[in-house]
Scaffold this motif. Structure first.
Motif, mmCIF file in Angstrom:
data_model
loop_
_atom_site.group_PDB
_atom_site.id
_atom_site.type_symbol
_atom_site.label_atom_id
_atom_site.label_comp_id
_atom_site.label_asym_id
_atom_site.label_seq_id
_atom_site.Cartn_x
_atom_site.Cartn_y
_atom_site.Cartn_z
ATOM 1 N N LYS A 114 -88.029 -48.072 -17.016
ATOM 2 C CA LYS A 114 -87.332 -46.807 -17.237
ATOM 3 C C LYS A 114 -85.850 -46.976 -16.894
ATOM 4 O O LYS A 114 -85.509 -47.493 -15.822
ATOM 5 C CB LYS A 114 -87.917 -45.698 -16.357
ATOM 6 C CG LYS A 114 -89.295 -45.229 -16.772
ATOM 7 C CD LYS A 114 -89.703 -44.007 -15.963
ATOM 8 C CE LYS A 114 -91.053 -43.471 -16.434
ATOM 9 N NZ LYS A 114 -91.442 -42.231 -15.720
ATOM 10 N N ILE A 115 -85.015 -46.524 -17.805
ATOM 11 C CA ILE A 115 -83.582 -46.418 -17.533
ATOM 12 C C ILE A 115 -83.271 -44.927 -17.418
ATOM 13 O O ILE A 115 -83.570 -44.147 -18.319
ATOM 14 C CB ILE A 115 -82.746 -47.048 -18.669
ATOM 15 C CG1 ILE A 115 -83.068 -48.533 -18.817
ATOM 16 C CG2 ILE A 115 -81.252 -46.852 -18.398
ATOM 17 C CD1 ILE A 115 -82.396 -49.172 -20.010
ATOM 18 N N ALA A 116 -82.725 -44.540 -16.288
ATOM 19 C CA ALA A 116 -82.404 -43.126 -16.055
ATOM 20 C C ALA A 116 -80.897 -42.976 -15.908
ATOM 21 O O ALA A 116 -80.267 -43.698 -15.126
ATOM 22 C CB ALA A 116 -83.113 -42.616 -14.796
ATOM 23 N N ARG A 117 -80.341 -42.051 -16.644
ATOM 24 C CA ARG A 117 -78.900 -41.770 -16.562
ATOM 25 C C ARG A 117 -78.697 -40.335 -16.084
ATOM 26 O O ARG A 117 -79.277 -39.393 -16.626
ATOM 27 C CB ARG A 117 -78.244 -41.965 -17.931
ATOM 28 C CG ARG A 117 -76.740 -41.664 -17.965
ATOM 29 C CD ARG A 117 -76.132 -42.168 -19.255
ATOM 30 N NE ARG A 117 -76.266 -43.608 -19.341
ATOM 31 C CZ ARG A 117 -76.054 -44.299 -20.472
ATOM 32 N NH1 ARG A 117 -75.716 -43.664 -21.581
ATOM 33 N NH2 ARG A 117 -76.186 -45.613 -20.475
ATOM 34 N N ASP A 118 -77.888 -40.183 -15.050
ATOM 35 C CA ASP A 118 -77.611 -38.860 -14.500
ATOM 36 C C ASP A 118 -76.747 -38.080 -15.479
ATOM 37 O O ASP A 118 -75.605 -38.446 -15.753
ATOM 38 C CB ASP A 118 -76.900 -38.999 -13.149
ATOM 39 C CG ASP A 118 -76.690 -37.653 -12.466
ATOM 40 O OD1 ASP A 118 -77.086 -36.618 -13.037
ATOM 41 O OD2 ASP A 118 -76.110 -37.647 -11.366
ATOM 42 N N MET A 119 -77.291 -36.987 -15.996
ATOM 43 C CA MET A 119 -76.571 -36.167 -16.972
ATOM 44 C C MET A 119 -76.006 -34.900 -16.347
ATOM 45 O O MET A 119 -75.403 -34.076 -17.050
ATOM 46 C CB MET A 119 -77.528 -35.781 -18.111
ATOM 47 C CG MET A 119 -78.183 -36.966 -18.812
ATOM 48 S SD MET A 119 -76.993 -38.016 -19.654
ATOM 49 C CE MET A 119 -76.557 -36.973 -21.038
ATOM 50 N N SER A 120 -76.178 -34.744 -15.033
ATOM 51 C CA SER A 120 -75.744 -33.503 -14.377
ATOM 52 C C SER A 120 -74.254 -33.277 -14.549
ATOM 53 O O SER A 120 -73.802 -32.183 -14.921
ATOM 54 C CB SER A 120 -76.094 -33.547 -12.883
ATOM 55 O OG SER A 120 -77.475 -33.665 -12.696
ATOM 56 N N ARG A 121 -73.466 -34.317 -14.278
ATOM 57 C CA ARG A 121 -72.012 -34.166 -14.403
ATOM 58 C C ARG A 121 -71.609 -33.973 -15.854
ATOM 59 O O ARG A 121 -70.718 -33.173 -16.169
ATOM 60 C CB ARG A 121 -71.314 -35.390 -13.825
ATOM 61 C CG ARG A 121 -69.803 -35.302 -13.842
ATOM 62 C CD ARG A 121 -69.178 -36.470 -13.111
ATOM 63 N NE ARG A 121 -69.562 -36.477 -11.707
ATOM 64 C CZ ARG A 121 -69.181 -37.413 -10.848
ATOM 65 N NH1 ARG A 121 -68.394 -38.409 -11.253
ATOM 66 N NH2 ARG A 121 -69.563 -37.354 -9.593
ATOM 67 N N ILE A 122 -72.288 -34.706 -16.741
ATOM 68 C CA ILE A 122 -71.988 -34.566 -18.169
ATOM 69 C C ILE A 122 -72.303 -33.154 -18.637
ATOM 70 O O ILE A 122 -71.517 -32.520 -19.353
ATOM 71 C CB ILE A 122 -72.777 -35.597 -18.987
ATOM 72 C CG1 ILE A 122 -72.319 -37.017 -18.619
ATOM 73 C CG2 ILE A 122 -72.606 -35.349 -20.486
ATOM 74 C CD1 ILE A 122 -73.106 -38.113 -19.288
ATOM 75 N N LYS A 123 -73.465 -32.626 -18.220
ATOM 76 C CA LYS A 123 -73.830 -31.272 -18.602
ATOM 77 C C LYS A 123 -72.866 -30.257 -18.023
ATOM 78 O O LYS A 123 -72.485 -29.283 -18.684
ATOM 79 C CB LYS A 123 -75.266 -30.960 -18.143
ATOM 80 C CG LYS A 123 -76.348 -31.601 -18.994
ATOM 81 C CD LYS A 123 -77.720 -31.172 -18.515
ATOM 82 C CE LYS A 123 -78.815 -31.699 -19.443
ATOM 83 N NZ LYS A 123 -78.749 -31.067 -20.768
ATOM 84 N N ALA A 124 -72.450 -30.481 -16.762
ATOM 85 C CA ALA A 124 -71.491 -29.567 -16.144
ATOM 86 C C ALA A 124 -70.168 -29.578 -16.904
ATOM 87 O O ALA A 124 -69.560 -28.531 -17.128
ATOM 88 C CB ALA A 124 -71.266 -29.942 -14.680
ATOM 89 N N ASN A 125 -69.732 -30.773 -17.310
ATOM 90 C CA ASN A 125 -68.488 -30.873 -18.076
ATOM 91 C C ASN A 125 -68.627 -30.212 -19.440
ATOM 92 O O ASN A 125 -67.691 -29.565 -19.921
ATOM 93 C CB ASN A 125 -68.088 -32.342 -18.243
ATOM 94 C CG ASN A 125 -67.589 -32.957 -16.952
ATOM 95 O OD1 ASN A 125 -67.151 -32.254 -16.048
ATOM 96 N ND2 ASN A 125 -67.651 -34.271 -16.850
ATOM 97 N N GLU A 126 -69.801 -30.382 -20.058
ATOM 98 C CA GLU A 126 -70.032 -29.746 -21.350
ATOM 99 C C GLU A 126 -70.007 -28.228 -21.214
ATOM 100 O O GLU A 126 -69.422 -27.524 -22.050
ATOM 101 C CB GLU A 126 -71.377 -30.189 -21.925
ATOM 102 C CG GLU A 126 -71.387 -31.635 -22.418
ATOM 103 C CD GLU A 126 -72.754 -32.064 -22.905
ATOM 104 O OE1 GLU A 126 -73.731 -31.309 -22.661
ATOM 105 O OE2 GLU A 126 -72.855 -33.133 -23.537
#
Length: 347
Positions: A114-126
């Motif tokens: 499994k490769i997991a990428r933190d999208m929290s900051r990306i979602k916050a920026n979006e």
């Protein structure tokens, strides 16, 4: 498990890999855990290896594990699967998962990477970008509405004079947007300085002074229109029309309320106007409808005095404020008391 050892001999788990890279068997037991996973989830390898992957899955996401495992057994690959995972301290992260089945030497599927990428900051920026886009649309509509009203309500004796009137008012609206960018707060002293200096006044005739006050874009636009009308009238009929005339602009801020004073002096035998012109009507309309304030005009023998108080709108702490050099004096005295009763006219 079939008893055959599961390894990542062909998979690079370098410490420099930025995302979380996790190896687990089909029962969910974590077998390898890279430094990216440690940074993302907070567990050191010795704390998490041997535990089940369920330990980093929120309770409301547990059901999806069975679906993932069933699809892995069939050889399916997950690409950018959007979900949530839980860190060691309980923080819920929005993550994107890439999941690949791992086969042994006989070709049987025995686990998954499994490769997991933190999208929290990306979602916050979006979300922030979407909010800014919405705000920009709102500001643009407000500017267009103000411009339309300015053109519709402006009057003059000649076509050329009408063009000049409209140009001046639209310039005041446009300048405010340029000071801080669309949707950004604007310093009041910047608006005051711009209107007086654009009108051609000099610092010997016009001075301004007050604490740093940041205005919401809508309020900045309203104050620009009010100041434009005051300045235009002052150049035509008031203190700035005479060499000996002076204009003093002051403001004070108390909690979330601003007290704004415009005082003209140096003239003699000034009489109140016999009728209300468009400029004063515009000031009253903008002050009442846009700023929710009450303007007051006082005519003294030495010149006009204008007062306006209104509540400041809250400005988001996330908004970036561009620095501006101070335009007024370095210190400011208390505001002068209002004229004596009997010497004023209210609008």
């Amino acid at each position: 498990m079939t008893g055959r050892p599961l390894t990542l001999a062909a998979i690079d788990l370098t410490s420099y890999f930025p995302d979380a890279l996790i190896l687990k068997d089909l029962s969910g037991v974590i077998l390898q855990w890279n430094s990216g996973a440690e940074r993302m989830f907070g567990y050191r390898p010795e704390e998490i290896i041997g535990r089940n992957i369920r330990d980093i899955v929120p309770s409301d996401r547990q059901a999806e594990l069975a679906t993932i495992t069933d699809r892995l057994r069939s050889g399916d690959v997950f690409s950018e699967f959007q979900t949530e995972r839980r860190t060691k301290d309980g923080t819920i992260l929005s993550v994107a998962l890439w999941i690949f089945p791992v086969r042994d030497a006989l070709g049987e599927i025995v686990g998954a990477v499994k490769i997991a990428r933190d999208m929290s900051r990306i979602k916050a920026n979006e979300e922030k970008l979407q909010l800014r886009a919405s705000e920009a649309e709102h500001r643009a509509k407000n500017i267009l509405a103000a411009a339309t009203a300015t053109v519709r309500l402006s009057t003059a004796a000649t076509v050329d004079e009408l063009k000049s009137v409209i140009h001046g008012r639209l310039r005041a609206i446009a300048d405010v947007t340029g000071f801080g960018g669309v949707g950004q707060p604007v310093p009041l002293d910047r608006i005051v300085a711009n209107e007086l200096l654009c009108a051609g006044s000099n610092r010997l005739q016009a001075t301004w002074d007050g604490p740093t006050v940041l205005l919401d874009p809508d309020q900045a636009q309203s104050m620009a229109l009010i100041l434009h009308e005051l300045t235009t009238n002052c150049l035509k009929y008031g203190a700035l029309s005479q060499p000996e005339g002076r204009v003093r602009v002051e403001w004070a801020s108390f909690w979330n309320r601003i007290d704004f004073h415009w005082t003209e002096s140096g003239l003699s035998d000034v009489a109140p106007p016999t009728r209300s012109g468009f400029g004063s009507q515009l000031i009253r309309t903008v002050a009442d409808r846009q700023l929710k304030g009450r303007p007051a005009f006082f005519w003294r023998s030495t010149g006009l005095s204008f007062r306006l108080s209104f509540d400041l709108k809250a400005i988001s702490s996330e908004e970036e404020v561009r620095p501006f050099p101070a335009c007024g004096a370095m210190s400011w005295p208390p505001l002068a008391p209002p004229p004596a009763p009997g010497s004023n006219t209210h609008f």
